[in-house]
Structure formats: structure tokens, C-alpha cells
Design an enzyme around this catalytic site. Sequence first.
Site, short mmCIF file in Angstrom:
data_model
loop_
_atom_site.label_atom_id
_atom_site.label_comp_id
_atom_site.label_asym_id
_atom_site.label_seq_id
_atom_site.Cartn_x
_atom_site.Cartn_y
_atom_site.Cartn_z
N ASP A 157 0.88 -1.17 0.00
CA ASP A 157 0.00 0.00 0.00
C ASP A 157 0.91 1.22 0.00
OD1 ASP A 157 -3.22 0.33 1.58
OD2 ASP A 157 -2.12 1.86 0.44
N ASP A 259 -2.84 4.77 -2.64
CA ASP A 259 -3.80 5.46 -1.79
C ASP A 259 -4.22 6.80 -2.40
OD1 ASP A 259 -3.94 7.32 1.10
OD2 ASP A 259 -5.09 5.48 0.89
N GLU A 312 -6.66 3.87 -5.69
CA GLU A 312 -7.91 4.13 -4.96
C GLU A 312 -8.51 5.41 -5.51
OE1 GLU A 312 -9.60 4.82 -0.43
OE2 GLU A 312 -7.71 5.69 -1.09
N HIS A 383 -10.91 -1.47 4.69
CA HIS A 383 -10.64 -1.01 6.06
C HIS A 383 -11.23 0.37 6.34
CE1 HIS A 383 -7.91 0.85 3.37
NE2 HIS A 383 -7.57 1.72 4.30
N ASP A 384 -11.99 0.92 5.35
CA ASP A 384 -12.59 2.25 5.51
C ASP A 384 -14.11 2.21 5.57
OD1 ASP A 384 -10.22 3.86 3.23
OD2 ASP A 384 -10.15 3.59 5.41
O1 TEU Z 1 -8.88 6.50 2.07
C1 TEU Z 1 -9.38 7.57 1.34
C2 TEU Z 1 -10.81 7.57 1.45
O2 TEU Z 1 -11.50 7.42 0.52
C3 TEU Z 1 -11.30 7.53 2.82
O3 TEU Z 1 -10.82 8.54 3.53
C4 TEU Z 1 -12.75 7.60 2.81
O4 TEU Z 1 -13.19 8.69 2.17
C5 TEU Z 1 -13.26 7.69 4.15
O5 TEU Z 1 -12.61 6.97 5.05
C6 TEU Z 1 -14.64 7.20 4.06
O6 TEU Z 1 -15.23 7.60 5.19
C7 TEU Z 1 -7.52 6.26 2.00
C8 TEU Z 1 -7.21 5.12 2.94
O7 TEU Z 1 -7.91 3.98 2.50
C9 TEU Z 1 -7.66 5.54 4.32
O8 TEU Z 1 -7.54 4.51 5.25
C10 TEU Z 1 -6.82 6.74 4.75
O9 TEU Z 1 -7.31 7.22 5.95
C11 TEU Z 1 -6.90 7.84 3.69
O10 TEU Z 1 -6.76 7.37 2.37
C12 TEU Z 1 -5.78 8.84 3.90
O11 TEU Z 1 -4.56 8.23 3.62
#
Ligand code: TEU
Length: 602
Positions: A157, A259, A312, A383-384
Site C-alpha cells: 500500500d 492510496d 484508490e 478497512h474504511d
Molecule cells: O482512504 C481515502 C478515502 O476514501 C477515505 O478517507 C474515505 O473517504 C473515508 O474513510 C470514508 O469515510 C484512504 C485510505 O484507505 C484511508 O484509510 C486513509 O485514511 C486515507 O486514504 C488517507 O490516507
Amino acid sequence: MRSNWKELLKQPFAQENLMMMGKLKPAEEFTPEEVEALEPFWKRVEATALPLHVPVKGPYERKWWKEAVAYQIYPMSFCDSNGDGIGDLNGIYSKLDYLKALGVDIVWLSPIYDSPNDDNGYDIRDYRKIHADYGTMEDFDRLLEGVHARGMKLIMDMVLNHTSDEHPWFQAALKDPTSKYKDYYIWRKGKADGTPPNNWQSFFSEPAWNYYPELDEWALHLFSRKQMDLNWENPELREEVYDMLNWWMDKGVDGFRLDVINLISKFEGLPDGEEGFITGIENYVYGPHLHEYLQELNRRVFSLHDSYTVGEGCGLGAATQVSMTLASRKELNTTFCFSHFDTPGHSKYSTYRYDLNYLKDYIMKTQGTQDADNWLTLVFENHDQPRFLSKITREPGEIEPAAKLVALLEMTLCGTTFIYEGQELGMRFVEFKHASEFRDVEAINMYKKLLSEGKTEEEAFRFVAPGTRDQTRAPMQWTSDANGGFTTGTPWLRLNDNFDTVNAADEEKDPDSILNFYRAAISQRKQNKTLVYGDFVPVCPEQKDFFGYTREDADGKYYVEINLSAHELERPVEMNGTLLLGSYGTAEKALRPFEANLYRLR
Ligand code: TEU
Ligand code: CA
């Protein structure tokens, strides 16, 4: 009034954004005033406009990453090998045979780099060092070797939109603003009244700027206060990034999950944004130099190795993302689109039953455009986001068939498939008891913001709990022993109480378990490449609550029938085929709740 707005209106980015703004309509229905009022929007569309892509007919070029089943590991929550309550690399190593037996081809590790963990590693302090909690670089090398020895691949990642504010680059910028590192980040003077340079808000419920009195300047952070945005317009910064990425590729990793990669180009002048959910996002969600940077990344790194990349796509629609994954454009192999994670009008904080008919429409739209120049991903959890299984079910009896429906769907569609740790076990919603249990910076900030807006602790907790990212970061449930066999210590985040019944060890032994069904579905995909590359044709698409489709190519023809509802459903059509896999084991007269079946027709 500009003359080319009708041309610009055809751009996927224009279509999807006007749709999101509720302003999409045929060109002839726009009034001159409306066209005029959208001038800032047309400027952004014009700055990113590309020749309209015409889907390329014909067979797909076969690639290892197109046929792969990928598995996302959240290292902090996967398996703890030394009893400190935090998952680690040796813990992952100890589960490689489990992943191999599941049928995994690509292991994706969420960030494992040195970090103060303000955002659990998505705030990198040293790109070339393993976080002490996870182990050493020797542990990593052993893990990589173990993955390859089992015929699997490993992707890292990579967070290139921002670094930790503790990264030496940022620290050097603070110490000596005349150094080259100052321009590795995005700095601006504040407004005369001492307020930030613009009205942008971060993704984590705060203004997107930190003030540094020692420099009397502000630095941009689209995420937490300790995640500072990098200035991609700086070619020296880009060189450093390419060196670092090639360093990892030379070590033997097989690619990257990138990311929020679509956010790296910001519009000149960083203009104020329209007040909204994330104020200012229109000025960087699809910036003017994005494609240029992605092509340079590909030229300088990805094309030099047999690599796989998945970006992403944060806040971008599926059609706009196609321009980032066309093989002919040499940018990324694939992207993640999350437009199907919630139905319109709902967010991850909403408690509602997700209507699977919406997912059917989304899949028909994305699968329908057979395009040999493009490739998709299939993803339902990460994980989000809260567990998908909990969004689509309400009664305990629905859990197992619904989990198997997702498995069969994911393994019989066109695209690179992604499973998030625990999805294969049917892990689900965690009943948090109090806000003090939250560990996620996004949730904690949201909670604080709601309190500052006058909500009571109870109200704020009730709002945040369903959508906190801690939902899917709860530790993996390996056994029914203490702490689900995740750790012999105290887990960094509580487990779901249901680990006594929902765990890998028990499901291993149960032939009808969700785990064994995932194995069977993945095995069907591996045995029948038509399920990967074959033409996708819907069957009785107009039939509500029913989702049917065939997959066909020279090697064979397959049929999938799915009941999208929690009630019994009559079959709209009978297909004469051999049942290869059924979520209830057999096929009866009618389709049972959430029933999903795969047949071979020839
Ligand atoms: O996530 C980006 C993103 O889309 C998330 O922030 C999402 O919008 C949010 O959590 C939804 O509620 C990426 C990673 O997957 C995330 O874990 C990180 O916090 C973020 O980027 C910043 O690096
Ligand atoms: Ca540990």
C-alpha cells in the site's frame, strides 16, 4: 457564454459530477444562465478533458493480475505473533498456508512503514523502514519469500498524496524554509484576517490547513493534521518518489495499491470551494495534471517491472476512472470505485437495509461495457467501510446465504477480485459500547465535531458508531479461544463478541461454512477462466429482486441466478445446465432467500 460546453458535457467526469450535483440533463434543456453559472465547472472539465473513449471489442489480453483473487490484510488486526496485542509480519507469515488454501493469488498489505500511526500507517514517516510494531525488514523479506514460495504475489500500500508531518522531508522544511524540502509540500500565506488560505475542509472534519508561526505560513493536509500533502508539481519530489518505488520493486514486491492517487494534482491558485460535504474537493478530486503524473509514474516505475497497480479512486465515478485504467493510456492497471458501497442518499453512517437491486444495476452498468482496453476490480469491503454483509442483512438467518451470495457474485464477474480480511468468514457489524472504544482518527474527529455542534455524547456516539472505520478493523477471528486466537495479549481494538461462533477454525471443519463456500467459489473461478474473461450478458434484467447473467466465450458458457431479496422468489426463467455451485447446496423449484447458483450450460 463559452461555445464548447456541449462538447465538454460529453466528458464522463462532467456527466458523473453533474449527476452528483443533481444537475445532469440533456444539453437542450440547459438555459444560457445555467451554462454561464457553471463556468468554473466547465473550466475544470476543460482542463481534464480527454478524447472520448470507444470500447474496444475483441478478446482480453490475458494477464496474471486479471485472473487473480486478491486478499487485503490490515496488518494491525490480522494476527499477533508476539502477544503485544498488535498484528505483525510474523503473524501474517504464520497464516500464509491459510491464504493459499483459500485460493489467494495476491496479498495486499495495508501500510507497514515507519509511522506515528496518527492514521494507522497512512501517515508515513519513512518509506523504506518497517514499523517496529510489525517487525523488521528481515521479517518482511522472509514474508515476501514465503508469499512467492507459495506461488502468490505481494503488493504494498503506497501513500503518495501525503506524508506524516514527522517525515524528515517535512521536518527539514520546518527547520530550514530555504531548503529544497520546503517545496516538497503545499504552503501558502494566510488571509489578511489571519484565517487559512482558503475554505477547504479535510476528510476528517477539520479545516485542511495547519498554521506554522515559525514560518508564518500554512501547510495543506486533506486528511489528518499529521498527514501533509505533497507538492507533485515539484519534479524533484517526483524523482524521490520514483526512486523509492523502484527500490521496493527491486526488492521483489509485485506492485502497489495507490492510496487516494487521484488527489495528487490540485487546481492552480487553490481556489475556495463550494460549501459541501468536503468543501474544496472539486479543486483536486480530478486535477489538471493527474494523467500526466500517472503516465510518468508508469513510464518511470510500473512499466519497468512485471507489476500490478490498483489506484484508490476517492470520490470519482466509475466512468471517469476508466480514463486512468485504459491499457492504451499506460497509466494504472485498475482502480477501486466505491460508488456501490452505499445506495443513493445513504452514507456509511446510515443504518438502513441496502437494496441489492441497486447493486445489480451498478454491476450491469460496469460489466456491460465489454472493453478489451480496460479492466475492472470487484470489491465489497475494505478497512474504511462497514462490513457489506451487515448492510444487506437484518435477520440472523439471512447472514449465511447473503454472505455466500456475495462470494458467488464476486467470483463469477469480470474483473480482479478483492476480499477483505474476515469477509471470507462472514465477519460483521461490531456493537461498540462507547465512544472511548473508537481508535479511528476519522471517527474520533467526527465525534468531537458533533459534540462541538451541540450534540449530546449519546447522540454523537449513536451517529458515529455504525460508520466508524473501527468496524472493519476489529481483529481477525481465528478461533473460539480467548481474543479469537488473534493475540495472547490485550487486543489494540476490541473484537466482535461473536468470535465464539464466527471463526476460521470452526468454519474450516464445517463443509457448509461461509469459508468453505468462498473456497469453492474461488476454485470454480480458477477452473473456469470463462468466469474471468467471458462476455457478460444479463438475463431477465427487468425482473425485480432477480439477478441473472451468462458468461460465455469459446471455452464455455455459464449461467448465474441470484435472489436479491430476503423472501422466496419464483424463477423468471429455467436454464438447462449442470449446477456447479449453489449457496443452499441444491437448486429447488423456487429461489430461497438470497439464493445464488452457478451452472455450466456448455
Ligand atoms: O482512504 C481515502 C478515502 O476514501 C477515505 O478517507 C474515505 O473517504 C473515508 O474513510 C470514508 O469515510 C484512504 C485510505 O484507505 C484511508 O484509510 C486513509 O485514511 C486515507 O486514504 C488517507 O490516507
Ligand atoms: Ca504483535
